[in-house]
Structures are given as structure tokens and as C-alpha cells.
Design a protein around this motif. Sequence first.
Motif, PDB file in Angstrom:
ATOM      1  N   UNK A  85       1.092  -1.275   0.010  1.00 34.65           N
ATOM      2  CA  UNK A  85      -0.402   0.094  -0.177  1.00 34.65           C
ATOM      3  C   UNK A  85       0.859   1.969   0.096  1.00 34.65           C
ATOM      4  N   UNK A  86       1.796   1.247   0.712  1.00 31.54           N
ATOM      5  CA  UNK A  86       2.730   2.365   1.004  1.00 31.54           C
ATOM      6  C   UNK A  86       3.699   2.564  -0.395  1.00 31.54           C
ATOM      7  N   UNK A  87       4.051   1.495  -1.226  1.00 28.18           N
ATOM      8  CA  UNK A  87       5.077   1.695  -2.531  1.00 28.18           C
ATOM      9  C   UNK A  87       3.721   2.196  -3.115  1.00 28.18           C
ATOM     10  N   UNK A  88       1.973   1.990  -3.428  1.00 24.77           N
ATOM     11  CA  UNK A  88       1.167   2.400  -4.594  1.00 24.77           C
ATOM     12  C   UNK A  88       1.137   3.949  -4.149  1.00 24.77           C
ATOM     13  N   UNK A  89       2.011   4.147  -3.041  1.00 22.96           N
ATOM     14  CA  UNK A  89       1.190   5.926  -2.926  1.00 22.96           C
ATOM     15  C   UNK A  89       2.973   6.643  -4.043  1.00 22.96           C
ATOM     16  N   UNK A  90       3.201   6.211  -4.104  1.00 25.12           N
ATOM     17  CA  UNK A  90       4.718   6.587  -4.720  1.00 25.12           C
ATOM     18  C   UNK A  90       4.431   7.212  -5.968  1.00 25.12           C
ATOM     19  N   UNK A  91       5.107   7.959  -6.904  1.00 23.43           N
ATOM     20  CA  UNK A  91       5.090   8.691  -8.305  1.00 23.43           C
ATOM     21  C   UNK A  91       5.510   7.530  -8.885  1.00 23.43           C
ATOM     22  N   UNK A  92       6.950   7.050  -9.012  1.00 23.72           N
ATOM     23  CA  UNK A  92       6.890   6.047  -9.132  1.00 23.72           C
ATOM     24  C   UNK A  92       6.876   4.592  -9.222  1.00 23.72           C
ATOM     25  N   UNK A  93       5.951   3.768  -9.759  1.00 22.78           N
ATOM     26  CA  UNK A  93       6.323   2.074  -9.650  1.00 22.78           C
ATOM     27  C   UNK A  93       7.078   1.002  -9.488  1.00 22.78           C
ATOM     28  N   UNK A  94       7.735   1.266 -10.548  1.00 21.89           N
ATOM     29  CA  UNK A  94       8.680  -0.184 -10.790  1.00 21.89           C
ATOM     30  C   UNK A  94      10.605   0.713 -10.847  1.00 21.89           C
ATOM     31  N   UNK A  95      11.152   0.119 -10.072  1.00 21.18           N
ATOM     32  CA  UNK A  95      12.065   0.542 -10.138  1.00 21.18           C
ATOM     33  C   UNK A  95      13.063   0.320 -11.217  1.00 21.18           C
ATOM     34  N   UNK A  96      14.434   0.497 -11.558  1.00 23.38           N
ATOM     35  CA  UNK A  96      15.657   0.160 -12.680  1.00 23.38           C
ATOM     36  C   UNK A  96      17.046   0.704 -12.456  1.00 23.38           C
ATOM     37  N   UNK A  97      17.653  -0.536 -13.490  1.00 18.72           N
ATOM     38  CA  UNK A  97      19.362  -0.039 -13.378  1.00 18.72           C
ATOM     39  C   UNK A  97      20.305   0.257 -14.057  1.00 18.72           C
ATOM     40  N   UNK A  98      20.434   1.328 -14.143  1.00 23.91           N
ATOM     41  CA  UNK A  98      21.596   1.610 -15.513  1.00 23.91           C
ATOM     42  C   UNK A  98      21.948   0.681 -15.691  1.00 23.91           C
TER      43      UNK A  98
ATOM     44  N   UNK B  10      24.426   3.563  -5.035  1.00 21.24           N
ATOM     45  CA  UNK B  10      23.331   3.909  -4.786  1.00 21.24           C
ATOM     46  C   UNK B  10      22.075   3.892  -5.493  1.00 21.24           C
ATOM     47  N   UNK B  11      21.009   3.506  -4.660  1.00 23.23           N
ATOM     48  CA  UNK B  11      19.435   3.297  -5.212  1.00 23.23           C
ATOM     49  C   UNK B  11      18.998   3.741  -6.753  1.00 23.23           C
ATOM     50  N   UNK B  12      18.871   2.594  -7.192  1.00 17.36           N
ATOM     51  CA  UNK B  12      18.346   3.476  -8.403  1.00 17.36           C
ATOM     52  C   UNK B  12      16.717   3.095  -8.223  1.00 17.36           C
ATOM     53  N   UNK B  13      16.137   4.065  -8.242  1.00 16.36           N
ATOM     54  CA  UNK B  13      14.491   4.038  -8.067  1.00 16.36           C
ATOM     55  C   UNK B  13      13.416   4.205  -8.890  1.00 16.36           C
ATOM     56  N   UNK B  14      14.083   4.723 -10.246  1.00 15.69           N
ATOM     57  CA  UNK B  14      12.793   4.848 -11.533  1.00 15.69           C
ATOM     58  C   UNK B  14      14.131   5.132 -12.836  1.00 15.69           C
TER      59      UNK B  14
ATOM     60  N   UNK C 122       6.301  -5.197  -5.525  1.00 21.83           N
ATOM     61  CA  UNK C 122       4.843  -5.230  -5.824  1.00 21.83           C
ATOM     62  C   UNK C 122       4.412  -4.955  -7.010  1.00 21.83           C
ATOM     63  N   UNK C 123       4.872  -3.934  -7.561  1.00 20.74           N
ATOM     64  CA  UNK C 123       4.353  -3.510  -9.170  1.00 20.74           C
ATOM     65  C   UNK C 123       6.019  -4.225 -10.212  1.00 20.74           C
ATOM     66  N   UNK C 124       5.773  -5.440 -10.306  1.00 24.76           N
ATOM     67  CA  UNK C 124       7.547  -5.326 -11.664  1.00 24.76           C
ATOM     68  C   UNK C 124       8.387  -4.625 -11.069  1.00 24.76           C
ATOM     69  N   UNK C 125       9.713  -4.499 -11.924  1.00 29.13           N
ATOM     70  CA  UNK C 125      10.789  -3.549 -12.410  1.00 29.13           C
ATOM     71  C   UNK C 125      10.898  -3.730 -13.899  1.00 29.13           C
ATOM     72  N   UNK C 126      11.978  -2.580 -13.806  1.00 28.41           N
ATOM     73  CA  UNK C 126      11.978  -2.471 -15.212  1.00 28.41           C
ATOM     74  C   UNK C 126      13.631  -3.607 -15.486  1.00 28.41           C
ATOM     75  N   UNK C 127      13.900  -4.138 -15.796  1.00 29.39           N
ATOM     76  CA  UNK C 127      14.912  -4.930 -16.808  1.00 29.39           C
ATOM     77  C   UNK C 127      15.967  -3.952 -16.635  1.00 29.39           C
TER      78      UNK C 127
ATOM     79  N   UNK D 248      19.345  -7.797  -8.650  1.00 34.71           N
ATOM     80  CA  UNK D 248      17.971  -7.608  -8.653  1.00 34.71           C
ATOM     81  C   UNK D 248      16.950  -6.676  -8.202  1.00 34.71           C
ATOM     82  N   UNK D 249      18.500  -6.706  -7.125  1.00 39.89           N
ATOM     83  CA  UNK D 249      17.479  -5.285  -5.860  1.00 39.89           C
ATOM     84  C   UNK D 249      17.833  -4.149  -6.370  1.00 39.89           C
ATOM     85  N   UNK D 250      18.427  -3.374  -7.686  1.00 37.30           N
ATOM     86  CA  UNK D 250      18.391  -1.888  -8.680  1.00 37.30           C
ATOM     87  C   UNK D 250      19.111  -1.813  -7.752  1.00 37.30           C
ATOM     88  N   UNK D 251      20.199  -1.832  -6.999  1.00 34.87           N
ATOM     89  CA  UNK D 251      21.802  -0.361  -6.665  1.00 34.87           C
ATOM     90  C   UNK D 251      22.312  -0.256  -7.228  1.00 34.87           C
TER      91      UNK D 251
END
Lengths: 383, 209
Positions: A370-383, B81-85, B125-130, B73-76
Amino acid sequence: MNKHLVKFYPVDNGDTSLIKPKDKITLLVDVNIREGETNSDGNDIFDVKKDLIESIETKDGNYFLNHFILSHADEDHCLGFEKNFYQGDSKEYGESNQENEEIIIDELWVTSLIFSNGLCSDAKAIKKEANRRIKLIEEDSSEKDDFGNKIKLIGYDGNERYEDIPNHIPGEIVEIGDYLELFIHAPFKADLIESRAEKDRNSSSIVFQASIKNNSYDTTPIAKLFFGGDADHYRWEKILKISEENNNEEKLEWNILLAPHHCSWSFFSDVPYDDEENQEPQDYSLEFLDYGLEDAKIIASCKKIKKEKPNPPHDAAKDQYVDKLDSKDNFFNTSVHTKEKTPEPIIFEIGSSIEMQETKSEKKRNAAKEMAETGVVKKPWRL
Amino acid sequence: MYSIDSDIEKTLKFFPKLKKQEGKLAISGELDIVHPKAGFLDTYEVLIEFTKLYPNCFPKVTETSKKIERVPARHVNENDTLCMAVRPEEILLCRRGIKLKWFIESVLIPHLAREIYFEEEKKYPFGDYSHGIDGLWEYFMEKFDSKDKNWIIIVLEKIVNNELPKNNEDCFCGSKIKYKKCHKYQVNQFLSFETSYLSDEIINLKTKL
């Protein structure tokens, strides 16, 4: 908290069940508190003691249970008693007992077979404590009814020594607090034979129906719970027969049944399931299961139920139970609730209906989502 | 006029366990994750550093308590640093500048809540990007609701080259439907981007066509 609680702890093949009506009276049926972090399968051992003391009440700052019922004196039903429960005069409960968070039992329920031989060390500790309490009665001590000194023998074995000891016998209704009522079904006199105790304690199990009323003034219960320790098929047959003969059918009904003997086949037949020519469950066993009420639930307090051995638990027994339920989702195995790696107690909240409570990890997970859902970003990414 | 010092000062009043680091443009400390009904869920130690681009990008966040496992898998990120978006999402959110309190409440805390969920469920909870370009592609495909990479590149190039149809003209997709009733909504999501950014991203995307 204005609901009744019933909690079944994950203890592999063993039993630990807590009943706590909303008047906060606590009743523990059997106990199995293991040491260590993980079991033989590599799964986490749930910290029963920690949860138990969080769930029960205190008196003068000390944890206590109103009632502890030992269904029978086998180790899987009393493991950890000596270490975690206070034994002795509660007035002498000291700092070290407090540090160890030893739980005081106000009233102890056992059968007379606790005085038999061949007991495990935890059962011996219960025997010693039972003897202490009985001595107070025999000496007509003024302290015999004080907090932490009470004892009831369940069943009647005809032994003169115990004739003056308060008891509850099959057919008796015992009111506990404002909401809870126990109907004692067993043990039967014929099963309280000391000479047989070392070979077979299961048949001497205390069997009872616990009825819970939603309001103290209600005349009919909202939930009926059934506990039968490790009682085997023969005892259930007798319970069924006697209850029906005495027009006590309603005392056979259940909304929640703790599957006897950790979901073993012994509830269904005395013939081992391995005997391929005789895998039929007894009619009596199936008939008892027909007393399950609408949306009834069965709890198998045992290791994860697998197709292969060992027994218990027994997959064939599970199949028979599931067949009698409205839905296969009403069958619960303590060891996999809700995850095999990190099992947690199965908890029912009883108010105007019987609802399963979310486990702590489910609550945490859902709150995090529920708290995650309040965020403006839903999914993480990594460069 | 935006002042980062004032932004930090105002924000710290709401998060008493976070403190400004001496001599650095950074704050650090504990961040409690508390659900309004379920209560306390967990605490993370964080270091939040502000780069020259702030407030037009997220600050850099390092989870110093190391509760989040340092695995891909944890997007660090590799620099811890954390990658949040995903990058374009961050650019869009920060294009008018952000406030630190908003960032902590609307990005960082929900992200850490996402990590708590991962601890329990071993998935987000809502998936993640590759990782890398693949994740960028997933973002663009979601936004365009299409898996046709070549088509997405064509549309992005139309945006960059300002070759978009007028409202009542036929849509470029060949549907014979007016542009305003066809792909205008999807394209509009990208009109806020600087064309220079989109041009660079097209080059990146083309490496994994």
C-alpha cells in the motif's frame, strides 16, 4: 480487541493451540516449544514462546495461562514445558523465573496417566507439578485453590487415590469465563490404564468440543472447535456412538477441527494405509466428519503433507478430510502457513463470523505494498 | 527563488532522525517506514546527496544500513546508490524542479516500502524494469502500448523533428483516424522532454533494436 482468538502454532508434528476469548481468559492446549533456528528440513522454527507471551496476559507483571490442557503426555505435546513454564508455588516466583519469562499455569488439566512411568523429561516436569498441586488438595491446604495451584483430572480411572481430586469426566460441560464452554468427550475409563500407558498414550487423549459464544448472553455458540489430541479411530467411534445415543449430536459439531494425531491415517482406520488391500476409511470416521458445519475448517498441525512417507502426516488422510470440506481451501497445514520457509500461526478471529487473520508477514507485506502504491514511481530500474 | 539550504532545513523538521552532514551538501540518518494503520514496518539508514543538477533530478540516495542486498535484482547501482526510477520517468518528474520533502515522501519512502515487500515476497509489488537499455525499452513500449520497436523509434523521431500531424489531420500510424483521437495522447507524454534528451535516448534505444 473485541473478538475471540484461536491460534494454531506451527510446530511440525506436534500441537500448540491457544484459545483466547474476548474476556482474555487464556487456554493452551498442549505445547511444543523447540530450540534452535531451523528444523531438519532447513525451514525456520517459529518462535512459539515469544509469540505466546505476547498473546497471553500478565498477573503482577508475570505471564500466566488460565488453563493448560495436556491432551496426553507424549513429548510432541509437552516439549519445552520444563524450561518455559513455571513449576512450584507461584508465591516463590522469583527474579530468575521472571528473567526466563516462565509462564505460570493457574489451572492444570491432565489425565491420571501423567502419574505413569516412561515419561519424557518435560512430561516428568508436568507430573512433578501435578503431584505438588495434588498434595495441596490431599493435605487440605488453604492454598489449594490459590493462583497457580489448581488442578483438574480429566476422565475417571477408578483409582481411589484420585477420588478427592477435582475432575471433569466425559459428558460434562465446563464453563470457562463468559464465552467459552467445553464439552468433555474423552478419555474413557477403559483407556486410562496405567499399565498400558507406556505403549499407547494416544488412546488416553483428552477430547473436547470448545463452544464460543459471540456475546455472553447468547444461547447458541458462534463457533465450535474440536480438539482430540492423538485419539485414534476407536476412540472417535466410541465418542460418536455415545454422543448419538445420548442425543448429544450438537456436541459433535465443529466449525474448526484440529485433525487428530497430526493428520495421520490412525483417525480413519487401525489398518495401516500401506496395506494396499485395505485403504478404506472407517464409516464412523467419515460420519464424524459429517458433523462439520457450513464452511468448516480443518487444521493439520504437522510437517508439510507430502505424497511420500513418513506418516504422520498422511496425504491420504488429508484427501479424506478435504473431501468432507466445502472447499479445499478450508484445509490448513500449519507448516506451510503461509510459507514453508517461514511458517506462522494460523489465527482465527471469531466475532459474528469466523475470519482468518492475516499473518504478521502478510500484514507487513500488504502494508508495504500500500505504501509503495502511494509513490509516483511504481517500478525500479538500474542503468 | 529556490534555495537548497532552505529546502533541506524545511524538510528536516518533518524527519527528525535525518541530519545535515557537516560541510557537505548531504543529509543522512534513519528513515522510518511507518504505515498509517499497520504502524512501523522497518527503518533504513540513508545518505542523501545533492548533485549540481538537483532539483532537476533526484538526489543520490545510498542505503547505508545495507539491508538491501547488493545484487542486480535489487536495483542498487554499481556506485551503491539506489536506482528508483527509469531515466525518462525521473526526467519528467523533475523537469520543473522538485522539493526534498516531496522526494522523500513520494519517491524514497515508497521505494523503501517496495524493498520491504521484496524482502517478504522476493519480488517487487508492481514489477520492475530490466537493467539498462532493455528496461528503457520496456518503459517506452508501456507508454506507447506497443511492442514494435521500429515503430516507436519512428514516432520518437517525429517528436524530435517536430513532424507531428495537426489535431484534425490523419494520424501518422495509418489508421485513417484523426490524430487527436488516435495517438495524440501517447505522443503528448513525450512533448515535455527536451529534444536533445530524446535524440540521445533514440541513439541508446537503437543499440538494442
